[in-house]
Design an enzyme around this catalytic site. Structure first.
Site, PDB file in Angstrom:
ATOM      1  N   ASP A  42       8.507  -7.349   2.006  1.00  0.00           N
ATOM      2  CA  ASP A  42       8.417  -6.126   1.232  1.00  0.00           C
ATOM      3  C   ASP A  42       6.989  -5.499   1.785  1.00  0.00           C
ATOM      4  O   ASP A  42       6.955  -4.257   2.189  1.00  0.00           O
ATOM      5  CB  ASP A  42       8.273  -6.064  -0.439  1.00  0.00           C
ATOM      6  CG  ASP A  42       7.576  -7.352  -0.947  1.00  0.00           C
ATOM      7  OD1 ASP A  42       6.921  -7.825  -0.227  1.00  0.00           O
ATOM      8  OD2 ASP A  42       7.410  -7.347  -1.965  1.00  0.00           O
ATOM      9  N   ASP A  64      -0.046  -7.485   3.038  1.00  0.00           N
ATOM     10  CA  ASP A  64      -1.242  -7.046   2.625  1.00  0.00           C
ATOM     11  C   ASP A  64      -2.425  -7.727   3.272  1.00  0.00           C
ATOM     12  O   ASP A  64      -2.821  -7.471   4.258  1.00  0.00           O
ATOM     13  CB  ASP A  64      -1.012  -7.584   1.224  1.00  0.00           C
ATOM     14  CG  ASP A  64      -2.358  -7.138   0.348  1.00  0.00           C
ATOM     15  OD1 ASP A  64      -3.309  -6.556   0.821  1.00  0.00           O
ATOM     16  OD2 ASP A  64      -2.572  -7.562  -0.772  1.00  0.00           O
ATOM     17  N   LYS A  82      -0.725  -2.585   4.189  1.00  0.00           N
ATOM     18  CA  LYS A  82      -1.693  -1.867   3.534  1.00  0.00           C
ATOM     19  C   LYS A  82      -2.825  -1.888   4.515  1.00  0.00           C
ATOM     20  O   LYS A  82      -3.113  -2.899   5.668  1.00  0.00           O
ATOM     21  CB  LYS A  82      -2.460  -2.885   2.561  1.00  0.00           C
ATOM     22  CG  LYS A  82      -1.466  -2.432   0.977  1.00  0.00           C
ATOM     23  CD  LYS A  82      -2.341  -3.259  -0.140  1.00  0.00           C
ATOM     24  CE  LYS A  82      -1.268  -3.044  -1.112  1.00  0.00           C
ATOM     25  NZ  LYS A  82      -1.928  -3.862  -2.424  1.00  0.00           N
ATOM     26  N   PHE A  96      -2.261  -0.984  -5.396  1.00  0.00           N
ATOM     27  CA  PHE A  96      -0.917  -2.143  -5.988  1.00  0.00           C
ATOM     28  C   PHE A  96      -0.017  -1.062  -6.386  1.00  0.00           C
ATOM     29  O   PHE A  96       0.205  -0.072  -7.022  1.00  0.00           O
ATOM     30  CB  PHE A  96      -1.544  -2.655  -7.209  1.00  0.00           C
ATOM     31  CG  PHE A  96      -0.643  -3.899  -7.510  1.00  0.00           C
ATOM     32  CD1 PHE A  96      -0.595  -4.879  -6.938  1.00  0.00           C
ATOM     33  CD2 PHE A  96       0.267  -3.469  -8.484  1.00  0.00           C
ATOM     34  CE1 PHE A  96       0.221  -6.035  -6.829  1.00  0.00           C
ATOM     35  CE2 PHE A  96       1.460  -4.630  -8.467  1.00  0.00           C
ATOM     36  CZ  PHE A  96       1.306  -5.768  -7.779  1.00  0.00           C
ATOM     37  N   VAL A  97       1.046  -1.178  -5.410  1.00  0.00           N
ATOM     38  CA  VAL A  97       2.293  -0.425  -5.579  1.00  0.00           C
ATOM     39  C   VAL A  97       3.442  -1.287  -6.181  1.00  0.00           C
ATOM     40  O   VAL A  97       3.588  -2.484  -5.894  1.00  0.00           O
ATOM     41  CB  VAL A  97       2.876   0.208  -4.203  1.00  0.00           C
ATOM     42  CG1 VAL A  97       1.641   1.028  -3.631  1.00  0.00           C
ATOM     43  CG2 VAL A  97       2.659  -0.930  -3.283  1.00  0.00           C
ATOM     44  N   ASP A 109       7.266  -5.619  -7.437  1.00  0.00           N
ATOM     45  CA  ASP A 109       7.120  -5.817  -8.995  1.00  0.00           C
ATOM     46  C   ASP A 109       5.606  -5.812  -9.443  1.00  0.00           C
ATOM     47  O   ASP A 109       4.931  -6.346  -8.762  1.00  0.00           O
ATOM     48  CB  ASP A 109       7.761  -7.198  -9.418  1.00  0.00           C
ATOM     49  CG  ASP A 109       6.995  -8.290  -8.905  1.00  0.00           C
ATOM     50  OD1 ASP A 109       6.560  -8.543  -7.786  1.00  0.00           O
ATOM     51  OD2 ASP A 109       6.733  -9.159  -9.859  1.00  0.00           O
ATOM     52  N   ARG A 137      11.009  -3.268  -9.990  1.00  0.00           N
ATOM     53  CA  ARG A 137      11.666  -3.559  -8.903  1.00  0.00           C
ATOM     54  C   ARG A 137      12.947  -2.413  -8.659  1.00  0.00           C
ATOM     55  O   ARG A 137      13.273  -2.189  -7.526  1.00  0.00           O
ATOM     56  CB  ARG A 137      12.403  -4.869  -8.805  1.00  0.00           C
ATOM     57  CG  ARG A 137      11.363  -6.111  -8.671  1.00  0.00           C
ATOM     58  CD  ARG A 137      12.198  -7.323  -8.205  1.00  0.00           C
ATOM     59  NE  ARG A 137      11.271  -8.519  -8.394  1.00  0.00           N
ATOM     60  CZ  ARG A 137      10.296  -8.886  -8.016  1.00  0.00           C
ATOM     61  NH1 ARG A 137      10.088  -8.457  -6.639  1.00  0.00           N
ATOM     62  NH2 ARG A 137       9.656 -10.240  -8.272  1.00  0.00           N
TER      63      ARG A 137
HETATM   64  P1  5GP Z   1      -0.028 -11.019   1.700  1.00  0.00           P
HETATM   65  O1  5GP Z   1       0.299 -12.359   1.681  1.00  0.00           O
HETATM   66  O2  5GP Z   1      -0.068 -10.235   2.829  1.00  0.00           O
HETATM   67  O3  5GP Z   1      -1.394 -10.907   1.151  1.00  0.00           O
HETATM   68  O4  5GP Z   1       0.715 -10.502   0.377  1.00  0.00           O
HETATM   69  C1  5GP Z   1       1.903 -10.207   0.706  1.00  0.00           C
HETATM   70  C2  5GP Z   1       2.639 -10.454  -0.694  1.00  0.00           C
HETATM   71  O5  5GP Z   1       2.080 -10.230  -1.735  1.00  0.00           O
HETATM   72  C3  5GP Z   1       3.913  -9.576  -0.952  1.00  0.00           C
HETATM   73  O6  5GP Z   1       5.259 -10.141  -0.322  1.00  0.00           O
HETATM   74  C4  5GP Z   1       4.031  -9.181  -2.155  1.00  0.00           C
HETATM   75  O7  5GP Z   1       4.800  -9.938  -3.015  1.00  0.00           O
HETATM   76  C5  5GP Z   1       2.477  -9.280  -2.702  1.00  0.00           C
HETATM   77  N1  5GP Z   1       1.829  -7.881  -2.713  1.00  0.00           N
HETATM   78  C6  5GP Z   1       0.847  -7.427  -1.765  1.00  0.00           C
HETATM   79  N2  5GP Z   1       0.506  -6.284  -2.306  1.00  0.00           N
HETATM   80  C7  5GP Z   1       1.171  -5.784  -3.316  1.00  0.00           C
HETATM   81  C8  5GP Z   1       1.273  -4.621  -3.826  1.00  0.00           C
HETATM   82  O8  5GP Z   1       0.610  -3.608  -3.891  1.00  0.00           O
HETATM   83  N3  5GP Z   1       2.308  -4.622  -4.986  1.00  0.00           N
HETATM   84  C9  5GP Z   1       2.988  -5.676  -5.310  1.00  0.00           C
HETATM   85  N4  5GP Z   1       4.028  -5.390  -6.197  1.00  0.00           N
HETATM   86  N5  5GP Z   1       3.114  -6.947  -4.432  1.00  0.00           N
HETATM   87  C10 5GP Z   1       2.219  -7.111  -3.428  1.00  0.00           C
HETATM   88 MG    MG Z   2       6.656 -11.139  -1.744  1.00  0.00          MG
END
Ligand code: 5GP
Ligand code: MG
Length: 184
Positions: A93, A96, A124, A145-146, A152, A158
């Site tokens: 999805d 980040d 992001k 945060f989206v 979710d 979702r």
């Molecule tokens: P990362 O490991 O890249 O920091 O984060 C990835 C995971 O964190 C995504 O698969 C998602 O589940 C969650 N995540 C990161 N940012 C957001 C956000 O803004 N909203 C939501 N709902 N989940 C996020």
């Molecule tokens: Mg995820």
């Protein structure tokens, strides 16, 4: 709730990403691996506009323990199909910090696919903490945060057909503020 990406924009963005994937993969068979649970809506829309022979599998990654802070990542490959010597596209999805995709890619690589690509709906800006980048990104977004379109907050939202920025008022109106942590 502030709408960030409309249904129409999502459709266009997913179609454009599908075209980019198609021009890389061509007619070769592809195994599309969705990262559960956030990728399900993107995966459903994306596979219906891809034309190559295609099969679908899933890997479970849990990092955000319900809220907005990143926790320890757990990967579950119990339902992952055989990908040895296959061309694989991992779909998530959102990218980040990138730790989730980085660890998923490391896990998938250890299973010896022939080729590995990665695609995310959202990325992001300026949050990246890892070396890898997604090969395909539909939208770049600011650091907010989206939710919606698969993403979710505490397993809610979702099913929103669009992507929205979650605001404090949303948490209060849904009683989703965590006990003992009113600013969560
Ligand atoms: P990362 O490991 O890249 O920091 O984060 C990835 C995971 O964190 C995504 O698969 C998602 O589940 C969650 N995540 C990161 N940012 C957001 C956000 O803004 N909203 C939501 N709902 N989940 C996020
Ligand atoms: Mg995820």
């Amino acid at each position: 709730m502030k709408k960030l990406i409309s249904e129409e924009q999502l459709r266009d963005g997913v179609c454009t990403m599908a075209e980019q994937i198609s021009s890389t993969v061509g007619d070769r068979p592809l195994t599309v691996i969705g990262v559960l649970t956030g990728s399900i809506v993107l995966l459903a829309d994306l596979i219906r506009v891809l034309k190559m022979p295609l099969r679908v599998g899933f890997i479970q990654a849990s990092s955000y323990r319900g809220g907005v802070e990143r926790g320890e990542l757990e990967l579950d490959v119990a339902i992952l199909p055989d990908i040895v010597d296959r061309e694989v596209l991992v779909v998530d999805d959102i990218f980040d910090t990138g730790h989730t995709l980085d660890e998923v890619v490391t896990m998938i690589r250890s299973m010896k696919p022939r080729l590995l690509h990665t695609a995310v709906l959202l990325r992001k800006l300026e949050k990246q903490e890892v070396e890898i980048c997604p090969d395909f990104t539909a939208f770049e977004i600011p650091d907010e945060f989206v939710v919606g379109y698969g993403l979710d907050y505490h397993d809610q939202y979702r099913n929103l057909p669009y992507v929205a920025v979650l605001e404090m008022a949303d948490l209060e109106s849904h009683n989703l503020v965590e006990p003992g942590n009113p600013k969560a």
